[in-house]
Motif scaffolding. Structure first.
Motif, short mmCIF file in Angstrom:
data_model
loop_
_atom_site.label_atom_id
_atom_site.label_comp_id
_atom_site.label_asym_id
_atom_site.label_seq_id
_atom_site.Cartn_x
_atom_site.Cartn_y
_atom_site.Cartn_z
N PHE A 292 28.32 7.72 -27.04
CA PHE A 292 28.94 8.11 -25.78
C PHE A 292 29.87 7.01 -25.27
O PHE A 292 30.99 7.29 -24.80
CB PHE A 292 27.86 8.41 -24.73
N PHE A 293 29.42 5.77 -25.39
CA PHE A 293 30.24 4.64 -24.93
C PHE A 293 31.52 4.53 -25.75
O PHE A 293 32.62 4.42 -25.21
CB PHE A 293 29.44 3.34 -25.02
N LEU B 90 39.78 6.98 -23.32
CA LEU B 90 40.67 6.18 -22.48
C LEU B 90 41.94 5.79 -23.24
O LEU B 90 43.03 5.76 -22.66
CB LEU B 90 39.94 4.91 -22.02
N ALA B 91 41.79 5.54 -24.53
CA ALA B 91 42.97 5.23 -25.35
C ALA B 91 43.89 6.45 -25.46
O ALA B 91 45.12 6.32 -25.41
CB ALA B 91 42.54 4.77 -26.73
N PHE B 92 43.29 7.63 -25.58
CA PHE B 92 44.10 8.86 -25.64
C PHE B 92 44.87 9.06 -24.33
O PHE B 92 46.05 9.41 -24.35
CB PHE B 92 43.18 10.05 -25.90
N ILE B 93 44.22 8.81 -23.20
CA ILE B 93 44.89 8.93 -21.89
C ILE B 93 46.04 7.94 -21.79
O ILE B 93 47.11 8.25 -21.25
CB ILE B 93 43.88 8.71 -20.75
N PHE B 94 45.83 6.75 -22.34
CA PHE B 94 46.90 5.74 -22.30
C PHE B 94 48.12 6.21 -23.08
O PHE B 94 49.26 6.02 -22.64
CB PHE B 94 46.39 4.41 -22.86
N VAL B 95 47.90 6.82 -24.24
CA VAL B 95 49.03 7.32 -25.04
C VAL B 95 49.78 8.41 -24.28
O VAL B 95 51.02 8.46 -24.29
CB VAL B 95 48.53 7.84 -26.40
N VAL B 96 49.04 9.28 -23.60
CA VAL B 96 49.68 10.32 -22.79
C VAL B 96 50.56 9.68 -21.71
O VAL B 96 51.68 10.12 -21.45
CB VAL B 96 48.62 11.24 -22.15
N SER B 97 50.04 8.60 -21.07
CA SER B 97 50.82 7.92 -20.03
C SER B 97 52.08 7.29 -20.60
O SER B 97 53.12 7.20 -19.92
CB SER B 97 49.96 6.86 -19.35
N GLN B 98 52.04 6.86 -21.87
CA GLN B 98 53.23 6.31 -22.51
C GLN B 98 54.31 7.37 -22.69
O GLN B 98 55.50 7.11 -22.48
CB GLN B 98 52.88 5.69 -23.87
N TYR B 99 53.89 8.57 -23.08
CA TYR B 99 54.86 9.66 -23.24
C TYR B 99 55.45 10.09 -21.89
O TYR B 99 56.63 10.43 -21.81
CB TYR B 99 54.20 10.85 -23.93
N ILE B 100 54.64 10.06 -20.85
CA ILE B 100 55.16 10.38 -19.51
C ILE B 100 56.22 9.37 -19.10
O ILE B 100 57.29 9.72 -18.59
CB ILE B 100 54.00 10.42 -18.48
N GLU B 101 55.92 8.09 -19.34
CA GLU B 101 56.88 7.04 -19.01
C GLU B 101 58.16 7.18 -19.85
O GLU B 101 59.27 6.95 -19.34
CB GLU B 101 56.24 5.67 -19.24
#
Length: 402
Positions: free
Chosen positions: A39-40, A47-58
């Protein structure tokens, strides 16, 4: 101290080749057992997947600024590959374990026989695999710290830039370009964004080091085992003076046949895991090499930025080269293994054995090759083609910029 630590990673009894590899996978959260740890680790992956999504948004937000978009694209593409590699290791963990079990069981059984020629081949490729693994871990570590520390060097390398930051005309230098829902150029927002980006850098480095070293080490195993198979085929009937009865000859031929059959089987399993990832990586690597080369030649790129981009570019090319080189080695050795049958003392055997030997030679002609998707093989020719393609993209973009 370093050598003591590396010796602790060894597992000569259970995993002669894969000791450090399995340790790294467990430490990096790719080799999961207990529910709590799973789970950890899966939360870390999410969290790494969310970070990649934020990179595409930027990237979408800054799409009109070529300089910023190029820098974002270089790291966003690499982050995408990292997430795909992590998903591959986690979701297909049971398949990877089957390959690991085959590798370790094969080596244990061969070393137990205490055949000097076979043992020397195994120890040689284990030693080689260790050198490549530790070199690659060092390369990835250096790249990660270069990416993290690049903003600090950029800040201290220009007094004009420092003054612009103090008077508020320039934002603080960021590690990676990613979107967050609040101002990341100053104060608390900058600290949060920096910690998140540092985490993403270490995560990406861990995934890349684990996945790539695992794949390369197993490719080294297949190359070494094909050499073992060649030696066994050459010694099928001794030097010609050895008396080998029919049953013993058939037994030796069968052992060589089964050895090759399992090598082909598990290499196909490994290729089914690697091929989709390598297809994506080959495409993205071409774009990343091109983008890095364009950034190097831009006039507004500072000297410290050029050093960072050059180190990043070297890491990209080295990563691709290692895959293509070791895959090419497997293919080359696979094409040569059937020659060993005809180097044996086949002439000392009767017609029935010679017929069986021809069947074995036919089996050994099945090559072991790794592919990057359904379109290309993973070899040195592909590596050269990617570099040529990247240079072509670079010239087009350079002309457009001019």
């Amino acid at each position: 101290m370093v050598f003591k630590f590396l010796n602790r990673l060894e597992d000569p009894n259970d995993n002669p080749l894969l000791g450090p590899t399995i340790w790294a996978l467990r430490s990096g959260g790719m080799w999961q057992k207990s529910c709590v740890k799973s789970f950890f680790y899966n939360s870390v992956h999410f969290l790494a997947f969310i970070f990649v999504v934020s990179q595409y948004i930027e990237l979408w937000i800054i799409r009109n600024n070529l300089v910023m978009a190029m820098r974002n694209l270089s790291l966003t593409m690499l982050s995408t590959v990292c997430v795909v590699k992590a998903c591959n290791l986690v979701f297909y963990q049971n398949v990877w374990k089957k390959i690991f079990e085959y590798v370790s069981e094969t080596e244990r059984s061969q070393l137990a026989i205490k055949d000097e020629a076979v043992s020397n081949i195994i120890f040689d490729y284990i030693k080689y695999a260790r050198c490549v693994t530790y070199f690659y871990w060092c390369l990835v570590t250096a790249t990660v710290f270069t990416v993290i520390l690049a903003p600090v060097f950029i800040y201290w390398s220009s007094s004009t830039y420092r003054e612009s930051i103090r008077n508020g005309t320039e934002p603080y230098p960021e590690i990676m370009s990613s979107w967050i829902p609040f101002d990341r150029t100053r104060g608390f927002g900058f600290c949060v964004a920096s910690f998140y980006q540092i985490y993403a850098c270490f995560y990406g480095g861990t995934v890349v080091a684990n996945f790539d070293s695992t794949a390369i080490v197993i490719m080294t195993f297949f190359t070494g085992q094909l050499k073992v198979l060649s030696v066994n085929c050459e010694r099928l009937f001794g030097d010609g003076n050895e008396v080998v009865n029919y049953d013993e000859a058939v037994k030796r031929i069968k052992e060589c046949h089964m050895h090759h059959l399992y090598l082909v089987k598990f290499s196909s399993v490994l290729n089914s895991l690697l091929s989709p990832v390598m297809f994506l990586y080959v495409i993205i690597c071409s774009l990343m090499i091109c983008a890095s080369a364009v950034q190097l030649t831009m006039e507004d790129t500072g000297n410290m930025q050029r050093i960072w981009i050059a180190e990043y570019l070297i890491a990209l090319i080295a990563q691709l080269f290692l895959y293509c080189w070791h895959s090419n080695a497997v293919l080359s050795q696979s094409n040569q293994v059937d020659d060993a049958v005809y180097l044996s003392a086949w002439w000392s055997q009767n017609v029935r054995i010679r017929r069986s030997l021809l069947l074995l030679g036919g089996q050994l002609r099945k090559t072991i090759a790794f592919t990057a998707g359904p379109f290309t093989m993973l070899n040195m020719a592909t590596f050269v083609a990617i570099l040529k393609g990247s240079y072509s993209y670079y010239t087009l973009l350079a002309k457009k910029e001019n």
